[in-house]
Scaffold this motif. Structure first.
Motif, short mmCIF file in Angstrom:
data_model
loop_
_atom_site.label_atom_id
_atom_site.label_comp_id
_atom_site.label_asym_id
_atom_site.label_seq_id
_atom_site.Cartn_x
_atom_site.Cartn_y
_atom_site.Cartn_z
N GLN A 119 0.83 -1.20 0.00
CA GLN A 119 0.00 0.00 0.00
C GLN A 119 0.86 1.26 0.00
N LYS A 120 1.93 1.21 0.81
CA LYS A 120 2.82 2.37 0.84
C LYS A 120 3.51 2.55 -0.51
N MET A 121 3.93 1.41 -1.11
CA MET A 121 4.57 1.51 -2.42
C MET A 121 3.60 2.03 -3.46
N SER A 122 2.33 1.56 -3.42
CA SER A 122 1.32 2.06 -4.35
C SER A 122 1.06 3.54 -4.15
N ALA A 123 1.01 3.93 -2.86
CA ALA A 123 0.79 5.34 -2.58
C ALA A 123 1.96 6.18 -3.11
N ILE A 124 3.16 5.62 -2.94
CA ILE A 124 4.32 6.35 -3.45
C ILE A 124 4.28 6.44 -4.96
N GLU A 125 3.89 5.31 -5.65
CA GLU A 125 3.78 5.35 -7.11
C GLU A 125 2.71 6.32 -7.56
#
Length: 346
Positions: free
Chosen positions: A260-266
């Protein structure tokens, strides 16, 4: 004749002298025997661990003697040796009448005691040199009878038997502290009392049944312990599985949170990229608009108008061309004799 008489006188005088010598020898021998007897009865030995007390005319003297050789007046002074080290008095065949009327006997009670040397005179003066008879033997009989008279057979033989020695020691020492302070009870050992044969057989049967009960109880405890161990093992296994599941669940949650954090960052990166592109386009449009504002002057627009007209030039031919041009406000016309139209852009 005279000569023979004188010789007889001489012989008589010689016999008197020999008799005197014999009497003196007998007297010396007699005195030696008396001295030896006196020495025998005056010289005495006190063994290690004992103290000697002396009597004169039956009265106790105030002097004592330590271990070793000592002298006393023969035939007048006597002595007795008193032990001052640890000794064991065995009191045998003590009757015990219980409160239920059953008579039993303690075969032997051993009392380990010690008398302090500095209290020897006081104890011997009050209780004689055989002090252990009134202070130990008689007191043991008294205390045992008192104890048995208040207890039934089962209490004496089974329930309270393990406490008899300690209670007897306490009772004896309590009385000795008042009557003979220097006498100390070290320990008391009591043997199992003798009971009637019929009662003894009943107790043996009862003890056998009790042993069976104890064995059954111990087996039950073992079974319960095994079940408890199995239950604890199952609990530990379940807790282990639960902990593993919790760890796996936490790991999955962490993975999801990481994704989720990676998706939010993307998403944030894409948004920032699009925003940057939009800002760039907006800036370019703004700059273009500002440039157009500066460039699109009336003269430029007029120029562009004519360029556009030239791009889409049409040629008109025919007799009504002037009228058409006048009505449409066309800036440029070309006529031919037949009034035909020709589109240059085509």
């Amino acid at each position: 004749m005279p000569d023979s008489g004188s010789s007889q006188e001489v012989r008589f005088g010689g016999n008197n002298h020999a008799g005197s010598n014999n009497n003196l020898g007998v007297l010396i021998v007699f005195l030696g025997v008396i001295a030896a007897i006196a020495m025998q009865f005056s010289l005495h030995r006190v063994d290690e661990g004992h103290v000697a007390v002396y009597y004169r005319g039956g009265a106790l003297l105030h002097s004592t003697a330590l271990p070793g050789y000592h002298f006393m007046l023969p035939f007048i002074t006597t002595f007795k040796s008193v032990q001052v080290t640890t000794q064991t008095d065995e009191v045998k065949d003590i009757p015990c009448g219980t409160s239920g009327g059953v008579m039993i006997y303690f075969d032997r009670i051993e009392v380990v005691n010690i008398l302090r040397s500095d209290y020897v005179l006081d104890v011997v003066k009050n209780f004689t040199a055989d002090y252990d008879k009134p202070l130990i033997f008689d007191k043991v009989h008294h205390e045992v009878n008192q104890f048995c008279s208040t207890q039934n057979l089962h209490s004496v033989y089974i329930d309270l038997f393990d406490q008899i020695d300690e209670n007897l020691k306490t009772a004896l020492q309590k009385d000795l502290n008042e009557m003979a302070p220097g006498l100390h009870i070290v320990a008391v050992r009591v043997t199992k009392p003798k009971i009637p044969e019929a009662i003894r057989r009943n107790y043996e049967l009862m003890e056998a049944e009790r042993t069976k009960l104890l064995i059954a109880t111990e087996k039950q405890k073992v079974i319960e312990k095994e079940a408890e161990t199995e239950r604890k093992r199952a609990v530990i296994e379940a807790e282990k599985q639960a902990q593993v599941a919790n760890i796996s669940y936490a790991q999955k949650i962490m993975e999801k949170e990481s994704m989720q954090k990676m998706s939010a960052i993307e998403d944030a990166t894409i948004l920032a990229r699009k925003k940057s592109a939009a800002d760039a386009e907006f800036y370019a449009a703004k700059q273009a608009a500002a440039s157009n504002t500066l460039r699109l002057t009336p003269e430029y627009l007029e120029l562009m108008k004519y360029k556009a007209i030239l791009t889409n030039t049409k040629m008109y031919f025919g007799p009504s061309i002037p009228k058409y041009i006048t009505e449409n406000n066309l800036p440029f016309t070309s006529t031919t004799p037949d009034d035909e139209t020709f589109d240059q852009g085509a």
